[in-house]
Design a protein around this motif. Structure first.
Motif, PDB file in Angstrom:
ATOM      1  N   PRO A 124      47.204  38.605  42.367  1.00  0.00           N
ATOM      2  CA  PRO A 124      48.818  38.612  42.604  1.00  0.00           C
ATOM      3  C   PRO A 124      49.359  39.334  40.996  1.00  0.00           C
ATOM      4  CG  PRO A 124      48.154  36.158  41.312  1.00  0.00           C
ATOM      5  CD  PRO A 124      46.999  37.178  41.713  1.00  0.00           C
ATOM      6  N   ASP A 125      48.594  39.823  40.162  1.00  0.00           N
ATOM      7  CA  ASP A 125      48.601  40.259  38.682  1.00  0.00           C
ATOM      8  C   ASP A 125      49.003  42.436  39.988  1.00  0.00           C
ATOM      9  OD1 ASP A 125      49.912  38.860  36.881  1.00  0.00           O
ATOM     10  OD2 ASP A 125      47.983  38.831  37.253  1.00  0.00           O
ATOM     11  N   LEU A 126      48.065  43.005  40.647  1.00  0.00           N
ATOM     12  CA  LEU A 126      48.145  43.765  41.005  1.00  0.00           C
ATOM     13  C   LEU A 126      48.685  43.871  42.781  1.00  0.00           C
ATOM     14  CD1 LEU A 126      44.250  44.671  40.190  1.00  0.00           C
ATOM     15  CD2 LEU A 126      46.699  45.540  38.924  1.00  0.00           C
ATOM     16  N   PRO A 127      49.888  43.740  42.845  1.00  0.00           N
ATOM     17  CA  PRO A 127      50.683  43.410  44.212  1.00  0.00           C
ATOM     18  C   PRO A 127      50.403  44.303  45.237  1.00  0.00           C
ATOM     19  CG  PRO A 127      52.545  43.187  42.561  1.00  0.00           C
ATOM     20  CD  PRO A 127      51.010  43.665  42.233  1.00  0.00           C
ATOM     21  N   GLU A 128      50.432  45.740  44.799  1.00  0.00           N
ATOM     22  CA  GLU A 128      50.500  46.928  45.181  1.00  0.00           C
ATOM     23  C   GLU A 128      49.401  47.502  45.947  1.00  0.00           C
ATOM     24  OE1 GLU A 128      54.002  49.640  43.450  1.00  0.00           O
ATOM     25  OE2 GLU A 128      54.349  47.956  41.970  1.00  0.00           O
ATOM     26  N   THR A 129      48.176  47.134  44.913  1.00  0.00           N
ATOM     27  CA  THR A 129      47.583  46.864  45.647  1.00  0.00           C
ATOM     28  C   THR A 129      46.687  47.853  47.073  1.00  0.00           C
ATOM     29  OG1 THR A 129      45.648  46.720  44.550  1.00  0.00           O
ATOM     30  CG2 THR A 129      44.518  47.081  45.668  1.00  0.00           C
ATOM     31  N   ARG A 130      46.623  48.661  47.788  1.00  0.00           N
ATOM     32  CA  ARG A 130      46.237  48.620  49.912  1.00  0.00           C
ATOM     33  C   ARG A 130      44.735  49.277  49.820  1.00  0.00           C
ATOM     34  NH1 ARG A 130      49.686  45.642  48.763  1.00  0.00           N
ATOM     35  NH2 ARG A 130      51.655  46.536  49.219  1.00  0.00           N
ATOM     36  N   SER A 131      44.310  49.912  48.044  1.00  0.00           N
ATOM     37  CA  SER A 131      42.880  50.300  48.397  1.00  0.00           C
ATOM     38  C   SER A 131      43.005  50.316  47.219  1.00  0.00           C
ATOM     39  CB  SER A 131      42.575  51.745  49.582  1.00  0.00           C
ATOM     40  OG  SER A 131      43.071  53.416  48.527  1.00  0.00           O
ATOM     41  N   GLU A 132      40.632  50.529  47.673  1.00  0.00           N
ATOM     42  CA  GLU A 132      40.494  50.672  46.355  1.00  0.00           C
ATOM     43  C   GLU A 132      39.058  50.644  45.583  1.00  0.00           C
ATOM     44  OE1 GLU A 132      38.516  46.182  42.933  1.00  0.00           O
ATOM     45  OE2 GLU A 132      40.022  46.100  44.942  1.00  0.00           O
TER      46      GLU A 132
ATOM     47  N   ALA B  88      36.839  50.026  49.468  1.00  0.00           N
ATOM     48  CA  ALA B  88      38.003  48.860  50.453  1.00  0.00           C
ATOM     49  C   ALA B  88      39.458  50.515  51.123  1.00  0.00           C
ATOM     50  CB  ALA B  88      37.916  47.732  50.038  1.00  0.00           C
ATOM     51  N   LEU B  89      39.264  50.942  52.308  1.00  0.00           N
ATOM     52  CA  LEU B  89      40.364  51.463  52.534  1.00  0.00           C
ATOM     53  C   LEU B  89      41.694  50.665  52.818  1.00  0.00           C
ATOM     54  CD1 LEU B  89      38.228  53.983  54.820  1.00  0.00           C
ATOM     55  CD2 LEU B  89      38.818  54.582  52.708  1.00  0.00           C
ATOM     56  N   ASP B  90      40.916  49.457  53.358  1.00  0.00           N
ATOM     57  CA  ASP B  90      42.312  48.542  53.445  1.00  0.00           C
ATOM     58  C   ASP B  90      42.074  47.288  53.049  1.00  0.00           C
ATOM     59  OD1 ASP B  90      44.917  47.131  54.164  1.00  0.00           O
ATOM     60  OD2 ASP B  90      44.547  47.643  56.544  1.00  0.00           O
ATOM     61  N   VAL B  91      42.341  47.302  51.872  1.00  0.00           N
ATOM     62  CA  VAL B  91      42.231  45.716  50.730  1.00  0.00           C
ATOM     63  C   VAL B  91      41.983  44.349  51.717  1.00  0.00           C
ATOM     64  CG1 VAL B  91      42.356  46.975  48.960  1.00  0.00           C
ATOM     65  CG2 VAL B  91      44.106  45.766  49.713  1.00  0.00           C
ATOM     66  N   GLY B  92      43.783  44.452  52.678  1.00  0.00           N
ATOM     67  CA  GLY B  92      43.542  43.700  53.441  1.00  0.00           C
ATOM     68  C   GLY B  92      42.478  43.129  54.321  1.00  0.00           C
ATOM     69  N   GLU B  93      42.196  44.372  54.874  1.00  0.00           N
ATOM     70  CA  GLU B  93      40.586  43.646  55.669  1.00  0.00           C
ATOM     71  C   GLU B  93      39.238  43.936  54.925  1.00  0.00           C
ATOM     72  OE1 GLU B  93      41.260  43.785  59.442  1.00  0.00           O
ATOM     73  OE2 GLU B  93      43.240  44.110  58.718  1.00  0.00           O
TER      74      GLU B  93
ATOM     75  N   ASN C 165      48.154  53.593  47.997  1.00  0.00           N
ATOM     76  CA  ASN C 165      48.091  53.985  49.432  1.00  0.00           C
ATOM     77  C   ASN C 165      46.654  53.750  50.171  1.00  0.00           C
ATOM     78  OD1 ASN C 165      50.173  56.228  48.872  1.00  0.00           O
ATOM     79  ND2 ASN C 165      48.842  57.345  47.586  1.00  0.00           N
ATOM     80  N   SER C 166      47.165  53.622  51.777  1.00  0.00           N
ATOM     81  CA  SER C 166      45.779  53.029  52.395  1.00  0.00           C
ATOM     82  C   SER C 166      44.551  54.125  52.464  1.00  0.00           C
ATOM     83  CB  SER C 166      46.245  52.400  53.517  1.00  0.00           C
ATOM     84  OG  SER C 166      47.344  50.796  53.404  1.00  0.00           O
ATOM     85  N   SER C 167      43.694  53.829  53.094  1.00  0.00           N
ATOM     86  CA  SER C 167      42.482  55.624  52.743  1.00  0.00           C
ATOM     87  C   SER C 167      42.891  55.882  51.538  1.00  0.00           C
ATOM     88  CB  SER C 167      42.700  55.597  54.045  1.00  0.00           C
ATOM     89  OG  SER C 167      42.772  54.415  54.951  1.00  0.00           O
ATOM     90  N   ALA C 168      43.101  55.982  50.609  1.00  0.00           N
ATOM     91  CA  ALA C 168      43.355  56.578  49.536  1.00  0.00           C
ATOM     92  C   ALA C 168      41.808  57.351  48.588  1.00  0.00           C
ATOM     93  CB  ALA C 168      43.884  56.517  48.486  1.00  0.00           C
ATOM     94  N   PHE C 169      40.523  56.558  49.359  1.00  0.00           N
ATOM     95  CA  PHE C 169      39.732  57.202  48.647  1.00  0.00           C
ATOM     96  C   PHE C 169      38.287  57.447  49.520  1.00  0.00           C
ATOM     97  CE2 PHE C 169      40.890  53.573  45.651  1.00  0.00           C
ATOM     98  CZ  PHE C 169      41.495  54.369  44.891  1.00  0.00           C
TER      99      PHE C 169
END
Length: 191
Positions: free
Chosen positions: A114-122, A101-106, A143-147
């Motif tokens: 809520p325990d991992l609020p800084e996640t941007r990519s996974e 997931a390059l942008d977890v919000g998408e 970071n977004s697009s980290a992978f």
């Protein structure tokens, strides 16, 4: 640029070999899992690394080890995700293939934790031993697009190594494995 890419790839492969060497020398499953998450965090710099093990019925992926403060809160609560239904980890446990997931919000499968609020990519990868999936390696970045595909290949190699170690320890000590699955590994991170 080509030499930089080769150097980076070599460094990642050396890191995988180092992590594999260190965890194969340990005979306690909970320590292996915690050590693996800490080594991935320390050597690759990812925000959160978690290892989920599947319950005996293969209904839930249960968090068994993590490196992050938020992850330790999840461990204390016995955090588990429904396979095939909850989050990227649940998706990967059912689909049996890596997911980025390059942008977890998408991402439709992202579980907003809520325990991992800084996640941007996974990225999540199955821990497979032969044709058997025994868990999921979950890695998150601020970071977004980290992978990318290379990261998926690198981390997949590491996930396979971790799965072999888990399976070998499981063979030697079914009671230890069952205890971790049933209780969730509440042991705090070893530094």
């Amino acid at each position: 640029r080509r030499n930089e890419d080769l150097g980076d790839k070599t460094r990642k492969l050396e890191t995988i070999a180092k992590v594999a060497r260190q965890v194969t020398s340990i005979r306690d499953l909970s320590i292996v899992l915690t050590t693996a998450t800490n080594l991935v965090h320390e050597n690759f710099g990812y925000y959160h690394v978690g290892i989920f093990l599947l319950d005996e019925r293969k209904e839930y992926a249960i968090l068994a080890a993590t490196n992050s403060a938020g992850g330790r809160k999840m461990l204390e609560r016995g955090h588990q995700l429904k396979i095939g239904e909850t989050g990227i980890v649940g998706y990967v446990a059912e689909a049996l293939q890596a997911r980025i997931a390059l942008d977890v919000g998408e991402d439709a499968h992202f579980f907003n934790n809520p325990d991992l609020p800084e996640t941007r990519s996974e990225i999540a990868l199955p821990l497979k031993y032969g044709s058997t999936t025994i868990g999921v390696l979950d890695v998150q970045s601020t970071n977004s697009s980290a992978f990318n595909a290379e990261d998926a290949n690198t981390l997949s190699t590491l996930a396979n190594q971790i799965a072999i170690v888990i399976r070998n320890l499981q063979t030697f000590s079914d009671n230890n494995y069952s205890t971790i699955i049933k209780q969730g590994n509440r042991q705090s991170s070893i530094k």
